[in-house]
Enzyme design. Sequence first.
Site, PDB file in Angstrom:
ATOM      1  N   HIS A  68       0.865  -1.196   0.000  1.00 45.26           N
ATOM      2  CA  HIS A  68       0.000   0.000   0.000  1.00 45.26           C
ATOM      3  C   HIS A  68       0.891   1.233   0.000  1.00 45.26           C
ATOM      4  O   HIS A  68       1.723   1.406   0.886  1.00 45.26           O
ATOM      5  CB  HIS A  68      -0.940  -0.006   1.213  1.00 45.26           C
ATOM      6  CG  HIS A  68      -1.989  -1.069   1.145  1.00 45.26           C
ATOM      7  ND1 HIS A  68      -2.338  -1.870   2.221  1.00 45.26           N
ATOM      8  CD2 HIS A  68      -2.750  -1.505   0.113  1.00 45.26           C
ATOM      9  CE1 HIS A  68      -3.269  -2.719   1.863  1.00 45.26           C
ATOM     10  NE2 HIS A  68      -3.546  -2.524   0.575  1.00 45.26           N
ATOM     11  N   ALA A  69       0.685   2.085  -1.002  1.00 44.01           N
ATOM     12  CA  ALA A  69       1.646   3.159  -1.304  1.00 44.01           C
ATOM     13  C   ALA A  69       1.870   4.102  -0.133  1.00 44.01           C
ATOM     14  O   ALA A  69       3.007   4.492   0.144  1.00 44.01           O
ATOM     15  CB  ALA A  69       1.143   3.934  -2.514  1.00 44.01           C
ATOM     16  N   ARG A  70       0.832   4.464   0.594  1.00 39.89           N
ATOM     17  CA  ARG A  70       0.953   5.531   1.609  1.00 39.89           C
ATOM     18  C   ARG A  70       1.595   5.042   2.890  1.00 39.89           C
ATOM     19  O   ARG A  70       1.849   5.838   3.789  1.00 39.89           O
ATOM     20  CB  ARG A  70      -0.407   6.110   1.903  1.00 39.89           C
ATOM     21  CG  ARG A  70      -1.460   5.140   2.430  1.00 39.89           C
ATOM     22  CD  ARG A  70      -2.807   5.820   2.454  1.00 39.89           C
ATOM     23  NE  ARG A  70      -3.901   4.934   2.840  1.00 39.89           N
ATOM     24  CZ  ARG A  70      -5.175   5.323   2.879  1.00 39.89           C
ATOM     25  NH1 ARG A  70      -5.489   6.558   2.552  1.00 39.89           N
ATOM     26  NH2 ARG A  70      -6.129   4.490   3.232  1.00 39.89           N
ATOM     27  N   GLU A  71       1.858   3.753   2.997  1.00 44.30           N
ATOM     28  CA  GLU A  71       2.387   3.198   4.244  1.00 44.30           C
ATOM     29  C   GLU A  71       3.910   3.218   4.206  1.00 44.30           C
ATOM     30  O   GLU A  71       4.582   2.191   4.117  1.00 44.30           O
ATOM     31  CB  GLU A  71       1.795   1.808   4.461  1.00 44.30           C
ATOM     32  CG  GLU A  71       0.278   1.842   4.541  1.00 44.30           C
ATOM     33  CD  GLU A  71      -0.424   0.491   4.425  1.00 44.30           C
ATOM     34  OE1 GLU A  71      -1.667   0.484   4.352  1.00 44.30           O
ATOM     35  OE2 GLU A  71       0.271  -0.557   4.409  1.00 44.30           O
ATOM     36  N   ARG A 126      -3.262   4.821  -2.024  1.00 45.61           N
ATOM     37  CA  ARG A 126      -3.113   3.464  -1.440  1.00 45.61           C
ATOM     38  C   ARG A 126      -2.892   2.386  -2.499  1.00 45.61           C
ATOM     39  O   ARG A 126      -2.065   1.490  -2.337  1.00 45.61           O
ATOM     40  CB  ARG A 126      -4.382   3.156  -0.667  1.00 45.61           C
ATOM     41  CG  ARG A 126      -4.569   1.699  -0.223  1.00 45.61           C
ATOM     42  CD  ARG A 126      -5.933   1.489   0.388  1.00 45.61           C
ATOM     43  NE  ARG A 126      -6.299   0.112   0.582  1.00 45.61           N
ATOM     44  CZ  ARG A 126      -6.144  -0.546   1.737  1.00 45.61           C
ATOM     45  NH1 ARG A 126      -5.611   0.058   2.779  1.00 45.61           N
ATOM     46  NH2 ARG A 126      -6.519  -1.786   1.865  1.00 45.61           N
ATOM     47  N   ASN A 143      -3.649  -5.726  -2.132  1.00 48.56           N
ATOM     48  CA  ASN A 143      -3.813  -6.758  -1.102  1.00 48.56           C
ATOM     49  C   ASN A 143      -5.227  -7.328  -1.093  1.00 48.56           C
ATOM     50  O   ASN A 143      -5.686  -7.869  -0.100  1.00 48.56           O
ATOM     51  CB  ASN A 143      -3.467  -6.198   0.280  1.00 48.56           C
ATOM     52  CG  ASN A 143      -2.866  -7.287   1.161  1.00 48.56           C
ATOM     53  OD1 ASN A 143      -2.310  -8.276   0.653  1.00 48.56           O
ATOM     54  ND2 ASN A 143      -2.998  -7.151   2.450  1.00 48.56           N
ATOM     55  N   ARG A 144      -5.916  -7.160  -2.190  1.00 48.57           N
ATOM     56  CA  ARG A 144      -7.234  -7.792  -2.422  1.00 48.57           C
ATOM     57  C   ARG A 144      -7.251  -8.501  -3.787  1.00 48.57           C
ATOM     58  O   ARG A 144      -8.312  -8.974  -4.206  1.00 48.57           O
ATOM     59  CB  ARG A 144      -8.351  -6.747  -2.407  1.00 48.57           C
ATOM     60  CG  ARG A 144      -8.500  -5.951  -1.128  1.00 48.57           C
ATOM     61  CD  ARG A 144      -8.989  -6.774   0.048  1.00 48.57           C
ATOM     62  NE  ARG A 144      -9.278  -5.966   1.229  1.00 48.57           N
ATOM     63  CZ  ARG A 144      -8.355  -5.499   2.052  1.00 48.57           C
ATOM     64  NH1 ARG A 144      -7.078  -5.817   1.839  1.00 48.57           N
ATOM     65  NH2 ARG A 144      -8.680  -4.741   3.093  1.00 48.57           N
ATOM     66  N   ALA A 197       1.122  -0.652   7.479  1.00 44.12           N
ATOM     67  CA  ALA A 197       0.899   0.262   8.623  1.00 44.12           C
ATOM     68  C   ALA A 197      -0.520   0.811   8.472  1.00 44.12           C
ATOM     69  O   ALA A 197      -1.044   0.834   7.356  1.00 44.12           O
ATOM     70  CB  ALA A 197       1.911   1.417   8.579  1.00 44.12           C
ATOM     71  N   TYR A 198      -1.163   1.247   9.527  1.00 45.59           N
ATOM     72  CA  TYR A 198      -0.694   1.290  10.896  1.00 45.59           C
ATOM     73  C   TYR A 198      -1.708   0.589  11.793  1.00 45.59           C
ATOM     74  O   TYR A 198      -2.898   0.567  11.475  1.00 45.59           O
ATOM     75  CB  TYR A 198      -0.543   2.750  11.321  1.00 45.59           C
ATOM     76  CG  TYR A 198      -1.825   3.534  11.245  1.00 45.59           C
ATOM     77  CD1 TYR A 198      -2.219   4.180  10.069  1.00 45.59           C
ATOM     78  CD2 TYR A 198      -2.674   3.651  12.353  1.00 45.59           C
ATOM     79  CE1 TYR A 198      -3.404   4.893  10.001  1.00 45.59           C
ATOM     80  CE2 TYR A 198      -3.851   4.374  12.282  1.00 45.59           C
ATOM     81  CZ  TYR A 198      -4.214   5.012  11.102  1.00 45.59           C
ATOM     82  OH  TYR A 198      -5.411   5.730  11.031  1.00 45.59           O
ATOM     83  N   TYR A 248      -9.719  -7.373  10.674  1.00 41.98           N
ATOM     84  CA  TYR A 248     -11.060  -7.553  10.091  1.00 41.98           C
ATOM     85  C   TYR A 248     -10.950  -8.597   8.964  1.00 41.98           C
ATOM     86  O   TYR A 248      -9.854  -8.915   8.513  1.00 41.98           O
ATOM     87  CB  TYR A 248     -11.636  -6.250   9.545  1.00 41.98           C
ATOM     88  CG  TYR A 248     -10.662  -5.329   8.867  1.00 41.98           C
ATOM     89  CD1 TYR A 248     -10.300  -4.111   9.426  1.00 41.98           C
ATOM     90  CD2 TYR A 248     -10.066  -5.684   7.656  1.00 41.98           C
ATOM     91  CE1 TYR A 248      -9.406  -3.258   8.804  1.00 41.98           C
ATOM     92  CE2 TYR A 248      -9.160  -4.852   7.030  1.00 41.98           C
ATOM     93  CZ  TYR A 248      -8.842  -3.631   7.612  1.00 41.98           C
ATOM     94  OH  TYR A 248      -7.935  -2.788   6.999  1.00 41.98           O
ATOM     95  N   GLU A 270       1.467  -4.941  10.911  1.00 41.10           N
ATOM     96  CA  GLU A 270       0.907  -3.596  10.843  1.00 41.10           C
ATOM     97  C   GLU A 270       1.748  -2.763  11.814  1.00 41.10           C
ATOM     98  O   GLU A 270       1.596  -2.865  13.036  1.00 41.10           O
ATOM     99  CB  GLU A 270      -0.570  -3.596  11.286  1.00 41.10           C
ATOM    100  CG  GLU A 270      -1.521  -4.253  10.294  1.00 41.10           C
ATOM    101  CD  GLU A 270      -1.842  -3.333   9.105  1.00 41.10           C
ATOM    102  OE1 GLU A 270      -1.507  -2.144   9.180  1.00 41.10           O
ATOM    103  OE2 GLU A 270      -2.379  -3.843   8.101  1.00 41.10           O
TER     104      GLU A 270
END
Lengths: 308, 99
Positions: A68-71, A126, A143-144, A197-198, A248, A270
């Site tokens: 995920h790009a923003r992490e 993301r 990631n899906r 993250a996070y 989740y 995470e």
Amino acid sequence: SLPGYNYEVYHSLEEIEDWMHYLNTTYSDLVYMFSVGKSYEGRPLYVLKLGKRSRPYKKAVWIDCGIHAREWIGPAFCQWFVKEALQTYQTDPDMRKMLTQLYFYIMPVFNVDGYHFSWTNDRFWRKTRSKNMRFHCHGVDANRNWKVKWCDEGASLHPCDDTYCGPFPESEPEVKAVAHFLRKHRKQIKAYLSFHAYAQMLLYPYSYKYATIPNFNCVESAAYNAVNALQSAYGVRYRYGPASSTLYVSSGSSMDWAYKNGIPYAFAFELRDTGHFGFLLPEMLIKPTCTETMLAVKNITLHLLKKC
Amino acid sequence: STLGAFLEHDKLIRVVPESERETQILRAAFNRLKVDLWQPSSPFHIVEGAFADVRVPQNATRSLLPFLQQANIQYTILISDLQQAIENQTAGRSHRSRR
């Protein structure tokens, strides 16, 4: 490693690629850089193979960051891991054992197009950057998009949603390339670690259902020992457990796919924090976050080398 | 900002639904407003008793926050100015480079 390369700041994709090229040239006895394919926008998908060529066949650990790009703390940790490995190989008996008995495949930035976009256009991007023919939205949640219970609960069929599963499994070139590599090396790879993250959690399968994995005792004890090792650094607590009940339910995740494809230890970290800074974890926290995470990863790796 | 995303006065707020009613209200609102959900990753995963962190653009602040107040849903502002937080994230670097 790279003179003056600062591991306590976030780096752009270009800087990280230069760093990988430098290590590949300078530490040729421990590092081998290769590409597993090309991203949607045509960027190479670089992986570092880390380890002493001590014997023809060795087990391996796969580590990816930046799905995920923003992490951003994810890629920062992948770089930190490589630095620590190279810097302590001679002096730390555990690290020496790890690099002698195992290979580590390290993918510092999985979602290269998205990461670049988060540096240049939208800090909170993301997904990948693939174009959707029918809608004016870009990207698939990498990631899906894996072929495991694809697009079931916890994923969206709508192309503009952040958890869009894609038009079909492995539609994203990045996912397809890594899945192909992991499939090809699944007999060698004994652990899959993915850094996100996070939330401060250490998660293991399943994400897509509430059920217990067959080797639960071994995985659970590895996770328990890993979060305790992590906490020993600065007292930071990580929750741990099956992703479905700890975080989740989500379908099509890389961790579930790796596990389903025969990799017995599959984890998703995470990393810090729990929301005070969120995706904007300040650079001054890179060092403690990576230091404590190193302890967890070393703990898991040494667990692998023992019989469970 | 090199990041292009103009986030002046965008906020990060945290809500913790305390009932099934609040959970449904939040899911519907966040689905309709297409907000940027930081945790969990989709409105579908918002559940009673668990926190949800959402980035609220300035233009939505004037609608979403009063809406939450009317619905009597408590929220806390985690980050009041995201643009400033982005700059703070790498503040150390500029400080270090000045040194």
